[in-house]
Design a protein around this motif. Structure first.
Motif, short mmCIF file in Angstrom:
data_model
loop_
_atom_site.label_atom_id
_atom_site.label_comp_id
_atom_site.label_asym_id
_atom_site.label_seq_id
_atom_site.Cartn_x
_atom_site.Cartn_y
_atom_site.Cartn_z
N GLY A 389 -1.28 -31.91 -7.20
CA GLY A 389 -2.53 -31.65 -7.92
C GLY A 389 -2.37 -31.92 -9.40
O GLY A 389 -3.23 -32.52 -10.04
N VAL A 390 -1.21 -31.50 -9.94
CA VAL A 390 -0.96 -31.71 -11.37
C VAL A 390 -0.93 -33.20 -11.68
O VAL A 390 -1.53 -33.66 -12.64
N SER A 391 -0.23 -33.96 -10.82
CA SER A 391 -0.15 -35.41 -11.03
C SER A 391 -1.54 -36.00 -11.04
O SER A 391 -1.88 -36.82 -11.90
N ALA A 392 -2.32 -35.60 -10.04
CA ALA A 392 -3.67 -36.16 -9.93
C ALA A 392 -4.48 -35.81 -11.17
O ALA A 392 -5.20 -36.66 -11.72
N ALA A 393 -4.34 -34.56 -11.65
CA ALA A 393 -5.11 -34.15 -12.83
C ALA A 393 -4.70 -34.96 -14.05
O ALA A 393 -5.53 -35.44 -14.81
N LEU A 394 -3.37 -35.15 -14.18
CA LEU A 394 -2.87 -35.89 -15.33
C LEU A 394 -3.37 -37.34 -15.28
O LEU A 394 -3.81 -37.91 -16.27
N ARG A 395 -3.27 -37.90 -14.06
CA ARG A 395 -3.69 -39.29 -13.88
C ARG A 395 -5.18 -39.43 -14.24
O ARG A 395 -5.58 -40.31 -14.96
N LEU A 396 -5.94 -38.47 -13.72
CA LEU A 396 -7.38 -38.47 -14.01
C LEU A 396 -7.63 -38.35 -15.50
O LEU A 396 -8.47 -39.06 -16.06
N SER A 397 -6.87 -37.44 -16.11
CA SER A 397 -7.06 -37.20 -17.54
C SER A 397 -6.84 -38.47 -18.32
O SER A 397 -7.63 -38.84 -19.17
N VAL A 398 -5.70 -39.15 -17.99
CA VAL A 398 -5.38 -40.37 -18.74
C VAL A 398 -6.39 -41.47 -18.43
O VAL A 398 -6.92 -42.13 -19.33
N ASP A 399 -6.69 -41.63 -17.13
CA ASP A 399 -7.69 -42.64 -16.75
C ASP A 399 -9.00 -42.38 -17.47
O ASP A 399 -9.61 -43.28 -18.03
N ASN A 400 -9.37 -41.09 -17.44
CA ASN A 400 -10.61 -40.67 -18.07
C ASN A 400 -10.61 -41.03 -19.55
O ASN A 400 -11.55 -41.63 -20.06
#
Lengths: 623, 223
Positions: A389-400
């Motif tokens: 979940g953390v990875s996904a959040a980080l990835r989303l954050s950066v993508d975002n």
């Protein structure tokens, strides 16, 4: 017990969530789950009926014994609903079935080729119980230690089962059984010894698993404690029960060799043992729910992501979510091709290097490009869904962030280019007017002067014919000059350039067929582009009023609202104007927005039309 | 200076950044009996020339270097600010009432003409003479624009056709004598018309011609 540091880090902790179950599969699972305890109950009753009344255990004990598979089945059901991994669920269900053989010895005691089989497998549930505990909390076996323990457990259990099958004899048992049809070797004491060794061995393995979990819990960091939760308690209870049972069994079999005691254990110890056994799946599910709650905190990360927090805030929030204050996030920097900490300092990151207590979690974007590395407590590997979940959040954050940056950059470019286009158009009109003014108009005026001289010359020479024709030419030239003047003024009104809006707007209004009151209260002159835009908008509005509105009066005001210029054009016409109606208002909106302004149109039917234009007028040139 | 002694020739300064027109204007003035003693290409040079003395009237383009905006009017305002009372005739390629009013606001002895009037020698020379005597001149084109402005019904609509003609002539800067000459009317008749007009429009009749022009222009300029 250096197993923690020796644990190889799983290369990829991302886990595919279990597939959603269809209705048919659900029914199958439910049948399977419900079948275990139901069969247990049935066989337990049969066994009870077949046991001579004097040998029957207490009813309360039988009831407890019968409840254990219910607990397992229920835990499996909850696990299935929570979307747990299949391994522990299958183990729990299998447990409930392997619990059955203990329940109905009495029924098959007269069949020499049946009861030894039951006896040989009647302790396999213990193997499953150990395997369930071992799988906690990941739901699978990771690393050499896990698999070694599983291997030893299975191996010992198989050896024991085969040995029981061929060596269990009934001579010394207080039992109504017939002889073992498969008996090949050994006497009863050898069998009892081997059986005892098996039990002790089992206890040791369970003790090992429990100690390992406890050790992590006690020695581990904060995150570890949050991961290895509850389970060791159940395991220790069970170990204690196992040892007590083994001791009691040893005593009994050497002294009395009671078959019944061998099956049911000894009073209080047996009861404790049942509770301990039943506590394992409950602990498993409880721990799992706890981990699930920690995963829920990933939602907080998502909130940060949405708000576009800076990197320090991201690290702090991550530390809170992971309960790991020492967590570090190293961000990939495309330009330097390396990782930076949240202060922008370069950091050496060796993804292959192993650290004793820390684990590096690389996070890559959709295209495989590195985004960041999270350096976290090794124990968190246990909670791989949390990390996922953390990875996904980080990835989303950066993508975002990247997407937002891209959109903002593009938008800024579009704004700039739109303004440049307007500027260029304005500049072109200005140049055209200047060319007309300095070129054609001057030339024609000079020509008119020349013609006038010729008229005088012709008159003085008595050539009145020529003079008259020259006069005619002069008057046509005058008309041409007038037309040229109007043309030039239309292209770019000099009064705007020379006198600003304070002069240009009244002049503009004076040409409108609809009587228009003008009020301007602007001290400093805004930039030429803003002036030109206001003039253009006012000109279009007045043209619309003259052409479409049916108004008999109009009012135009220009004033300042903070650092903005506010133009209002109002008429008393029939209203009903809209941005889509092809009245050219759309073009006005475009022009105004190109300068970062806003245009509001209010045109209720029958109540006139009001257009308000707000333009940022920060750049001013000398008043 | 404003009262050039009859018989003495007016001394004029011409400012226009277009050489062709500057020389043409100079020639027209010279032919009309005006000495052109200075011929420059910018407002600043003109101000300097006037301050150097010996100039009765200045003819200058409005749009000149350096910014090609309203340098002519700026030069006029700077002259008036420094107390100069010489006649100043502004020339413009465009007929802009607001400019005419701004020019006349600077003080008496000011005129505003379309540039193409330079091809009408007597108009130009007459205007130069008028402003040099402290009179006012407003281009007929400008006055026509003001007269034709669309407006709500007001006192103007109560004026007779003759009174409108008199009003137009007043706005162009003419004195009563000038109006009587222009419209072939007796001076007494003109005076009566003027009185009626001023009364209808609610304006104070001022014996000062310049103030009368300003009042009329302001009236026409407002709505």
């Amino acid at each position: 017990m250096t197993s923690i540091a020796a644990d190889p880090t799983p290369p990829d902790v991302r886990v595919a969530p279990p597939a959603r179950l269809g209705a048919g599969r659900w029914a199958a699972w439910l049948l399977l789950i419900a079948g275990g305890p139901a069969l247990n109950l049935f066989m337990q009753v049969l066994g009870w009926e077949a046991t001579p009344p004097l040998d029957r255990p207490e009813v309360s004990y039988v009831a407890l014994h019968c409840a254990v598979p219910f607990v397992f089945a229920f835990s499996a059901f909850v696990g299935l609903q929570l979307g747990e991994r299949r391994l522990p669920i299958v183990l729990m269900i299998a447990f409930s079935y392997l619990w059955i053989p203990q329940t109905f010895f009495a029924v098959v005691a007269y069949f020499g080729y049946v009861w030894p089989i039951l006896r040989s497998i009647d302790l396999l549930w213990a193997l499953l119980l150990g395997m369930i505990a071992l799988a906690y909390p990941r739901g699978r076996y990771v690393g050499r230690v896990d698999w070694t323990v599983v291997g030893i457990g299975v191996g010992v259990s198989v050896v024991r089962a085969v040995f029981v099958l061929i060596a269990d004899k009934t001579e010394n048992r207080d039992c109504l059984c017939v002889g073992n049809a498969y008996a090949l070797v050994g006497d009863q004491s050898t069998f009892t010894t081997v059986d005892l060794i098996y039990r002790i061995f089992g206890a040791v393995i369970v003790l090992f698993i429990a100690t390992r979990l406890m050790w992590r819990w006690s020695r581990g960091s904060q995150p570890t404690r949050s991961v290895a939760f509850v389970m060791p308690i159940g395991l220790f209870a069970w170990t204690a029960a196992l040892i007590a049972e083994a001791v009691s069994y040893g005593l009994h079999s050497s002294a009395k060799g009671s078959f019944v005691v061998a099956i049911t254990g000894d009073g209080a110890v047996a009861v404790v043992s049942l509770f301990a056994v039943a506590s394992v799946p409950v602990c498993y599910i409880a721990g799992s729910v706890h981990l699930r709650n920690t995963r829920g905190r990933v939602a907080d990360l998502m909130v940060i992501t949405r708000e576009g927090a800076d990197r320090t805030a991201w690290r702090d929030e991550l530390a809170r979510v992971l309960r790991d204050p020492s967590v570090e996030v190293y961000w990939w920097d495309e330009r330097s091709g390396g990782y930076h900490d949240d202060q922008g300092e370069p950091v050496e990151v060796d993804l292959d290097g192993a650290e004793a207590t820390r684990t590096l979690l690389p996070i890559a974007g959709t295209g495989g490009a590195p985004i960041a590395v999270i350096r976290h407590d090794r124990a968190l590997v246990e909670n791989e869904r949390l990390l996922d979940g953390v990875s996904a959040a980080l990835r989303l954050s950066v993508d975002n962030g990247q997407l937002r940056g891209e959109v903002e950059r593009t938008l800024a470019q579009v704004r700039e280019s739109r303004q440049r286009i307007v500027e260029a158009g304005d500049e072109a009109r200005k140049r055209l007017e200047r060319d007309l003014h300095d070129g054609s108009q001057q030339q024609l005026v000079a020509l008119a002067m020349e013609l006038r001289t010729l008229v005088s010359a012709a008159r003085s020479e008595g050539a009145h014919d020529v003079a008259a024709r020259l006069e005619e030419a002069l008057s046509r030239l005058s008309t041409a000059l007038k037309e040229l003047r109007e043309l030039a003024r239309g292209i770019h009104p000099t009064v705007l350039v020379e006198g600003g809006l304070a002069l240009a707007l009244p002049e503009l209004a004076s040409r409108c067929p609809v009587p228009t009151e003008v009020e301007t209260s602007v001290d400093a002159r805004p930039s030429e582009l803003v002036e030109a835009t206001v003039y253009f908008v006012a000109s279009e509005c007045l043209a619309n009023i003259a052409r479409h509105s049916g108004a008999t009066r109009a009012w135009m005001t220009l004033g300042c609202a903070g650092e903005n210029l506010l133009l209002t054009v109002r008429d008393n016409g029939h209203g009903g104007a809209s941005l889509d109606a092809g009245t050219g208002i759309r073009g006005l909106v475009d022009r105004v927005e190109a300068l970062g302004g806003e245009l509001e149109l209010a045109s209720p039917a029958g109540q006139g039309t009001t257009i308000r234009v707000m333009l940022p007028a920060l750049s001013t040139i000398g008043a | 200076m404003t009262d050039a002694t009859p018989g003495t020739r007016l001394r004029a300064a011409v400012a226009d950044d277009a050489m062709l027109l500057r020389e043409g204007i100079g020639k027209v003035l010279a032919d009309g009996g005006v000495d052109v003693v200075a011929s420059v290409g910018s407002g600043e040079e003109l101000v300097a020339a006037v301050e150097a003395g010996g100039i009765d009237v200045a003819v200058l383009d409005i749009r000149m270097p350096p910014k090609f905006r309203d340098e002519g009017i700026v030069a006029l305002e700077s002259l008036r600010a420094s107390g100069s009372k010489i006649g100043v005739l502004l020339l413009s390629m465009y007929a802009t009432p607001e400019y005419a009013m701004r020019a006349l606001d600077a003080g008496a002895g000011t005129g505003y003409l379309l540039k193409e009037r330079v091809s009408e020698p007597h108009t130009l020379v007459a205007a130069v003479t008028t402003v040099s005597r402290g009179g006012s001149v407003v281009d007929p084109e400008v006055v026509a624009q003001l007269m034709n402005r669309p407006r709500a019904d007001g006192p103007l609509s109560t004026l007779t056709a003759r009174e409108l003609s008199v009003l137009e002539a007043m706005a162009q800067g003419n004195s009563n004598a000038g109006i009587s000459r222009q419209l072939f009317l007796g001076v007494k008749t003109v005076e009566t018309h003027v009185r009626n007009i001023m009364q209808k429009l609610g304006l104070d009749d001022s014996p000062d011609n310049h103030r009368r022009v300003l009042a009329v222009l302001a009236y026409l300029g407002s709505r």
